[in-house]
Design a protein around this motif. Structure first.
Motif, short mmCIF file in Angstrom:
data_model
loop_
_atom_site.label_atom_id
_atom_site.label_comp_id
_atom_site.label_asym_id
_atom_site.label_seq_id
_atom_site.Cartn_x
_atom_site.Cartn_y
_atom_site.Cartn_z
N UNK A 132 -27.93 1.86 -24.50
CA UNK A 132 -28.05 3.12 -23.76
C UNK A 132 -26.70 3.82 -23.68
N UNK A 133 -25.66 3.06 -23.43
CA UNK A 133 -24.31 3.63 -23.34
C UNK A 133 -23.85 4.16 -24.69
N UNK A 134 -24.26 3.48 -25.75
CA UNK A 134 -23.89 3.88 -27.10
C UNK A 134 -24.36 5.30 -27.42
N UNK A 135 -25.47 5.72 -26.80
CA UNK A 135 -26.05 7.02 -27.10
C UNK A 135 -25.20 8.18 -26.60
N UNK A 136 -24.24 7.91 -25.72
CA UNK A 136 -23.40 8.98 -25.17
C UNK A 136 -22.48 9.55 -26.23
N UNK A 137 -22.02 8.71 -27.15
CA UNK A 137 -21.22 9.22 -28.25
C UNK A 137 -19.72 9.12 -28.08
N UNK A 138 -19.26 8.34 -27.11
CA UNK A 138 -17.83 8.07 -26.97
C UNK A 138 -17.54 6.63 -27.39
N UNK A 139 -16.35 6.36 -27.92
CA UNK A 139 -15.98 4.98 -28.24
C UNK A 139 -16.04 4.10 -26.99
N UNK A 175 -12.17 5.76 -19.59
CA UNK A 175 -12.70 5.80 -18.24
C UNK A 175 -13.62 4.62 -17.96
N UNK A 176 -13.41 3.96 -16.82
CA UNK A 176 -14.29 2.89 -16.38
C UNK A 176 -15.64 3.43 -15.96
N UNK A 177 -16.72 2.76 -16.38
CA UNK A 177 -18.08 3.25 -16.11
C UNK A 177 -18.85 2.35 -15.15
N UNK A 178 -18.19 1.40 -14.51
CA UNK A 178 -18.88 0.44 -13.65
C UNK A 178 -19.76 1.09 -12.61
N UNK A 229 -26.47 0.54 -11.80
CA UNK A 229 -27.60 0.66 -12.72
C UNK A 229 -27.15 1.24 -14.05
N UNK A 230 -27.92 0.94 -15.09
CA UNK A 230 -27.61 1.49 -16.41
C UNK A 230 -27.66 3.01 -16.38
N UNK A 231 -28.60 3.59 -15.66
CA UNK A 231 -28.71 5.04 -15.56
C UNK A 231 -27.42 5.64 -15.01
N UNK A 232 -26.87 5.05 -13.96
CA UNK A 232 -25.63 5.56 -13.38
C UNK A 232 -24.46 5.38 -14.34
N UNK A 233 -24.43 4.24 -15.03
CA UNK A 233 -23.37 3.99 -16.00
C UNK A 233 -23.37 5.07 -17.08
N UNK A 234 -24.54 5.36 -17.60
CA UNK A 234 -24.66 6.40 -18.62
C UNK A 234 -24.24 7.76 -18.07
N UNK A 235 -24.61 8.06 -16.83
CA UNK A 235 -24.22 9.33 -16.22
C UNK A 235 -22.70 9.43 -16.09
N UNK A 236 -22.04 8.32 -15.70
CA UNK A 236 -20.58 8.35 -15.62
C UNK A 236 -19.96 8.51 -17.00
N UNK A 237 -20.57 7.90 -18.00
CA UNK A 237 -20.06 8.05 -19.36
C UNK A 237 -20.19 9.49 -19.83
N UNK A 288 -18.07 12.14 -5.53
CA UNK A 288 -17.20 13.30 -5.69
C UNK A 288 -15.75 12.88 -5.87
N UNK A 289 -15.31 11.86 -5.13
CA UNK A 289 -13.95 11.37 -5.31
C UNK A 289 -13.75 10.82 -6.71
N UNK A 290 -14.72 10.07 -7.17
CA UNK A 290 -14.61 9.46 -8.50
C UNK A 290 -14.53 10.54 -9.58
N UNK A 291 -15.36 11.56 -9.47
CA UNK A 291 -15.30 12.66 -10.43
C UNK A 291 -13.92 13.30 -10.43
N UNK A 292 -13.39 13.52 -9.23
CA UNK A 292 -12.09 14.19 -9.14
C UNK A 292 -10.97 13.31 -9.65
N UNK A 293 -11.07 12.00 -9.43
CA UNK A 293 -10.08 11.07 -9.98
C UNK A 293 -10.09 11.14 -11.50
N UNK A 294 -11.27 11.08 -12.10
CA UNK A 294 -11.37 11.12 -13.57
C UNK A 294 -10.80 12.43 -14.10
N UNK A 295 -11.21 13.54 -13.50
CA UNK A 295 -10.72 14.84 -13.94
C UNK A 295 -9.22 14.95 -13.78
#
Length: 294
Positions: free
Chosen positions: A123-130, A77-80, A83-91, A56-63
């Protein structure tokens, strides 16, 4: 034409004295950095202590960063994450709130195979952001070599690399073997990286010396070496902390010395010894000589 050229700040996450995220201070810091003419902001990287934030903190920092920037500068935005699943979710979250791009580490929790690294970025490429791939073999097990980056050239959203191998020769080789933008990852290679052809710099001590860093990089890209060195050499003792384990404490202390306090670091990062703080203070005071040059 480079999409993310210029100086991007790997921004700190301010904390209160009770170690809560200080969102008000974060807004003030973003506003100040933009007023100092930085080209972009990169939240939730290593300097932003992303691993110590709750979801929740991370979401609020990004926003908070995206909303405060409000289109004035791009936000990468850093996506570290483990897991790959979490990275994609952050992306995907970054995309949903209006981020301009991603600063993406490879898998970090173990030493992956080359095919696993490629699958991670696919997998990250599929999100559609540079995507700016973050190569940091100094702190993590994976080295995104020029040859490996070339093998990932079919990923249409992979447009650049933050290069932190601490070997400036990599800039030449990446540019020879790929079409990627190169962004300097080490503060103490800013001038050399720009001369070698890097078009961007994702910086740590830009948090406390934004205007000076922007001028330094502009001069370096223009190959005005003599003028650049007048700024660069006094800053190098401070910049060298960017590649040391205590970099976050050093950056936050430098901000305190600059009259822009952003609070402590969260554990496992602990306060430094008085001896180390004195060394950082001396380096900061030397860097302050450059304020009159900008």
């Amino acid at each position: 034409m480079a999409q993310f050229k210029g100086v991007y700040v790997a921004i700190v996450t301010p904390f209160t004295d009770s170690y809560e995220v200080d969102y008000s201070a974060l807004k003030e810091h973003v506003d100040w950095l933009i007023s100092e003419k930085v080209d972009g902001i990169a939240p939730c990287g290593s300097v932003g202590e992303y691993a110590s934030l709750t979801s929740e903190e991370r979401k609020q920092v990004i926003e908070t960063v995206v909303n405060t920037a409000n289109g004035r500068v791009p936000v990468i935005v850093g996506t570290g994450a483990p897991t790959t699943k979490e990275v994609v979710e952050w992306a995907r979250f970054a995309k949903s709130v209006g981020a301009s791009g991603l600063m993406a580490l490879p898998p970090t929790v173990y030493n992956p195979t080359k095919e696993e690294v490629k699958a991670h970025y696919k997998a990250l490429n599929s999100v559609g952001l540079p995507i700016i791939a973050y190569n940091n073999p100094y702190d993590y097990k994976v080295d995104l070599t020029p040859d490996l980056l070339a093998e990932m050239s079919d990923l249409d959203n992979l447009i650049g690399v933050k290069e932190f191998s601490q070997d400036v020769r990599r800039v030449h080789e990446i540019l020879e073997k790929t079409d990627l933008e190169v962004l300097v990852g080490c503060d103490d290679l800013a001038l050399e990286g720009a001369i070698a052809g890097a078009t961007g710099w994702i910086a740590g001590f830009t948090n406390s010396f934004p205007r000076e860093s922007v001028k330094l990089f502009e001069l370096s890209v223009q190959e005005r070496v003599k003028e650049a060195l007048e700024i660069y050499r006094p800053m190098l003792p401070l910049f060298r902390y960017d590649a040391k384990p205590e970099l976050v404490q050093a950056i936050k202390y430098s901000l305190q010395l600059a009259g822009k306090p952003v609070g402590p670091t969260r554990a496992p990062r602990l306060p430094l010894s008085e001896e180390v703080y004195n060394l950082i203070k001396a380096a900061h005071e030397k860097a302050e000589q450059t304020r009159s040059l900008v």
